[in-house]
Motif scaffolding. Structure first.
Motif, PDB file in Angstrom:
ATOM      1  N   HIS A 248       0.806  -1.224   0.000  1.00  0.00           N
ATOM      2  CA  HIS A 248       0.000   0.000   0.000  1.00  0.00           C
ATOM      3  C   HIS A 248       0.842   1.277   0.000  1.00  0.00           C
ATOM      4  O   HIS A 248       0.571   2.190  -0.775  1.00  0.00           O
ATOM      5  N   PRO A 249       1.891   1.384   0.853  1.00  0.00           N
ATOM      6  CA  PRO A 249       2.652   2.635   0.862  1.00  0.00           C
ATOM      7  C   PRO A 249       3.518   2.856  -0.379  1.00  0.00           C
ATOM      8  O   PRO A 249       4.023   3.952  -0.586  1.00  0.00           O
TER       9      PRO A 249
ATOM     10  N   ALA B 119      20.221  -1.561  -7.470  1.00  0.00           N
ATOM     11  CA  ALA B 119      19.977  -0.132  -7.242  1.00  0.00           C
ATOM     12  C   ALA B 119      18.489   0.205  -7.237  1.00  0.00           C
ATOM     13  O   ALA B 119      18.074   1.126  -6.516  1.00  0.00           O
ATOM     14  N   ILE B 120      17.676  -0.510  -8.016  1.00  0.00           N
ATOM     15  CA  ILE B 120      16.238  -0.209  -8.033  1.00  0.00           C
ATOM     16  C   ILE B 120      15.611  -0.541  -6.683  1.00  0.00           C
ATOM     17  O   ILE B 120      14.792   0.206  -6.162  1.00  0.00           O
ATOM     18  N   PHE B 121      16.015  -1.655  -6.085  1.00  0.00           N
ATOM     19  CA  PHE B 121      15.466  -2.032  -4.779  1.00  0.00           C
ATOM     20  C   PHE B 121      15.958  -1.086  -3.687  1.00  0.00           C
ATOM     21  O   PHE B 121      15.217  -0.744  -2.770  1.00  0.00           O
ATOM     22  N   GLU B 122      17.200  -0.637  -3.826  1.00  0.00           N
ATOM     23  CA  GLU B 122      17.731   0.344  -2.878  1.00  0.00           C
ATOM     24  C   GLU B 122      16.950   1.656  -3.003  1.00  0.00           C
ATOM     25  O   GLU B 122      16.587   2.275  -1.997  1.00  0.00           O
ATOM     26  N   ALA B 123      16.655   2.075  -4.213  1.00  0.00           N
ATOM     27  CA  ALA B 123      15.890   3.305  -4.436  1.00  0.00           C
ATOM     28  C   ALA B 123      14.473   3.176  -3.871  1.00  0.00           C
ATOM     29  O   ALA B 123      13.959   4.110  -3.242  1.00  0.00           O
TER      30      ALA B 123
ATOM     31  N   LEU C 231      10.560   4.400   0.476  1.00  0.00           N
ATOM     32  CA  LEU C 231       9.643   3.967   1.537  1.00  0.00           C
ATOM     33  C   LEU C 231      10.070   4.499   2.906  1.00  0.00           C
ATOM     34  O   LEU C 231       9.232   4.910   3.707  1.00  0.00           O
ATOM     35  N   VAL C 232      11.368   4.500   3.169  1.00  0.00           N
ATOM     36  CA  VAL C 232      11.869   5.044   4.437  1.00  0.00           C
ATOM     37  C   VAL C 232      11.539   6.538   4.538  1.00  0.00           C
ATOM     38  O   VAL C 232      11.119   7.021   5.597  1.00  0.00           O
ATOM     39  N   GLU C 233      11.699   7.273   3.439  1.00  0.00           N
ATOM     40  CA  GLU C 233      11.343   8.698   3.433  1.00  0.00           C
ATOM     41  C   GLU C 233       9.860   8.888   3.732  1.00  0.00           C
ATOM     42  O   GLU C 233       9.483   9.802   4.470  1.00  0.00           O
ATOM     43  N   GLN C 234       9.022   8.045   3.162  1.00  0.00           N
ATOM     44  CA  GLN C 234       7.586   8.138   3.434  1.00  0.00           C
ATOM     45  C   GLN C 234       7.298   7.893   4.906  1.00  0.00           C
ATOM     46  O   GLN C 234       6.478   8.587   5.504  1.00  0.00           O
ATOM     47  N   ILE C 235       7.966   6.911   5.496  1.00  0.00           N
ATOM     48  CA  ILE C 235       7.779   6.613   6.916  1.00  0.00           C
ATOM     49  C   ILE C 235       8.211   7.804   7.761  1.00  0.00           C
ATOM     50  O   ILE C 235       7.510   8.206   8.694  1.00  0.00           O
ATOM     51  N   HIS C 236       9.331   8.413   7.425  1.00  0.00           N
ATOM     52  CA  HIS C 236       9.810   9.577   8.166  1.00  0.00           C
ATOM     53  C   HIS C 236       8.842  10.748   8.048  1.00  0.00           C
ATOM     54  O   HIS C 236       8.602  11.457   9.028  1.00  0.00           O
ATOM     55  N   ARG C 237       8.287  10.955   6.852  1.00  0.00           N
ATOM     56  CA  ARG C 237       7.309  12.035   6.673  1.00  0.00           C
ATOM     57  C   ARG C 237       6.048  11.782   7.489  1.00  0.00           C
ATOM     58  O   ARG C 237       5.482  12.691   8.069  1.00  0.00           O
ATOM     59  N   GLU C 238       5.615  10.545   7.514  1.00  0.00           N
ATOM     60  CA  GLU C 238       4.352  10.228   8.182  1.00  0.00           C
ATOM     61  C   GLU C 238       4.490  10.154   9.700  1.00  0.00           C
ATOM     62  O   GLU C 238       3.616  10.611  10.426  1.00  0.00           O
ATOM     63  N   PHE C 239       5.579   9.564  10.186  1.00  0.00           N
ATOM     64  CA  PHE C 239       5.704   9.308  11.621  1.00  0.00           C
ATOM     65  C   PHE C 239       6.795  10.126  12.305  1.00  0.00           C
ATOM     66  O   PHE C 239       6.952  10.066  13.509  1.00  0.00           O
ATOM     67  N   GLY C 240       7.575  10.852  11.534  1.00  0.00           N
ATOM     68  CA  GLY C 240       8.692  11.590  12.110  1.00  0.00           C
ATOM     69  C   GLY C 240       9.942  10.730  12.103  1.00  0.00           C
ATOM     70  O   GLY C 240       9.874   9.499  12.095  1.00  0.00           O
ATOM     71  N   LYS C 241      11.065  11.369  12.096  1.00  0.00           N
ATOM     72  CA  LYS C 241      12.337  10.653  11.970  1.00  0.00           C
ATOM     73  C   LYS C 241      12.588   9.738  13.163  1.00  0.00           C
ATOM     74  O   LYS C 241      13.060   8.619  13.004  1.00  0.00           O
ATOM     75  N   GLU C 242      12.278  10.174  14.366  1.00  0.00           N
ATOM     76  CA  GLU C 242      12.568   9.361  15.559  1.00  0.00           C
ATOM     77  C   GLU C 242      11.733   8.080  15.578  1.00  0.00           C
ATOM     78  O   GLU C 242      12.241   7.008  15.872  1.00  0.00           O
ATOM     79  N   LYS C 243      10.455   8.176  15.280  1.00  0.00           N
ATOM     80  CA  LYS C 243       9.595   6.989  15.282  1.00  0.00           C
ATOM     81  C   LYS C 243       9.866   6.092  14.092  1.00  0.00           C
ATOM     82  O   LYS C 243       9.628   4.899  14.140  1.00  0.00           O
ATOM     83  N   GLY C 244      10.331   6.660  12.993  1.00  0.00           N
ATOM     84  CA  GLY C 244      10.582   5.896  11.767  1.00  0.00           C
ATOM     85  C   GLY C 244      11.864   5.110  11.777  1.00  0.00           C
ATOM     86  O   GLY C 244      12.081   4.264  10.931  1.00  0.00           O
ATOM     87  N   ASP C 245      12.766   5.347  12.736  1.00  0.00           N
ATOM     88  CA  ASP C 245      14.057   4.637  12.776  1.00  0.00           C
ATOM     89  C   ASP C 245      13.979   3.340  13.538  1.00  0.00           C
ATOM     90  O   ASP C 245      13.253   2.964  14.277  1.00  0.00           O
TER      91      ASP C 245
END
Length: 118
Positions: free
Chosen positions: A15-16, A95-99, A104-118
């Motif tokens: 979904h994300p 590289a495609i999977f890394e991208a 996805l990590v950026e989306q998690i950081h945007r949605e939950f904040g950097k501290e909760k996303g780590d």
């Protein structure tokens, strides 16, 4: 996990994934230039499913695609050969999977904040 949990988890994992962003990445890398059946996005979804189901061979992945109607519907595939899976696996650069992972990590950081996303 029972089969209902897998269906829910699979949908939650994909979904994300912003398909338009992933398709832009694929287009920039020119990965699906002459592809007819198994594009990079479908392949990625299929391998997320395989990881969740702990499928340890291309033969088992092919079997699931052939016999699971819900999976066929989600992926838009009725059948896939082992050789098609193998070719796609060897054609895709890591590289495609890394991208995709970074996206996805950026989306998690945007949605939950950097501290909760780590």
């Amino acid at each position: 996990m029972d089969k209902n949990t897998i269906k829910t988890v699979f949908k939650e994992y994909i979904h994300p994934m912003d398909e338009t962003v992933i398709l832009k990445m694929v287009d920039q890398m020119k990965l699906d230039k002459y592809v007819k059946k198994l594009d990079s996005l479908t392949f990625t979804k299929l391998f997320i499913y395989a990881q969740l189901k702990q499928l340890d061979s291309l033969k088992k992945i092919r079997f699931k695609v052939k016999h699971k109607k819900n999976l066929q519907k989600e992926l838009g595939l009725k059948n896939i050969s082992i050789s098609q899976l193998s070719r796609k696996l060897s054609d895709l650069p890591p590289a495609i999977f890394e991208a995709i992972l970074h996206h996805l990590v950026e989306q998690i950081h945007r949605e939950f904040g950097k501290e909760k996303g780590d």
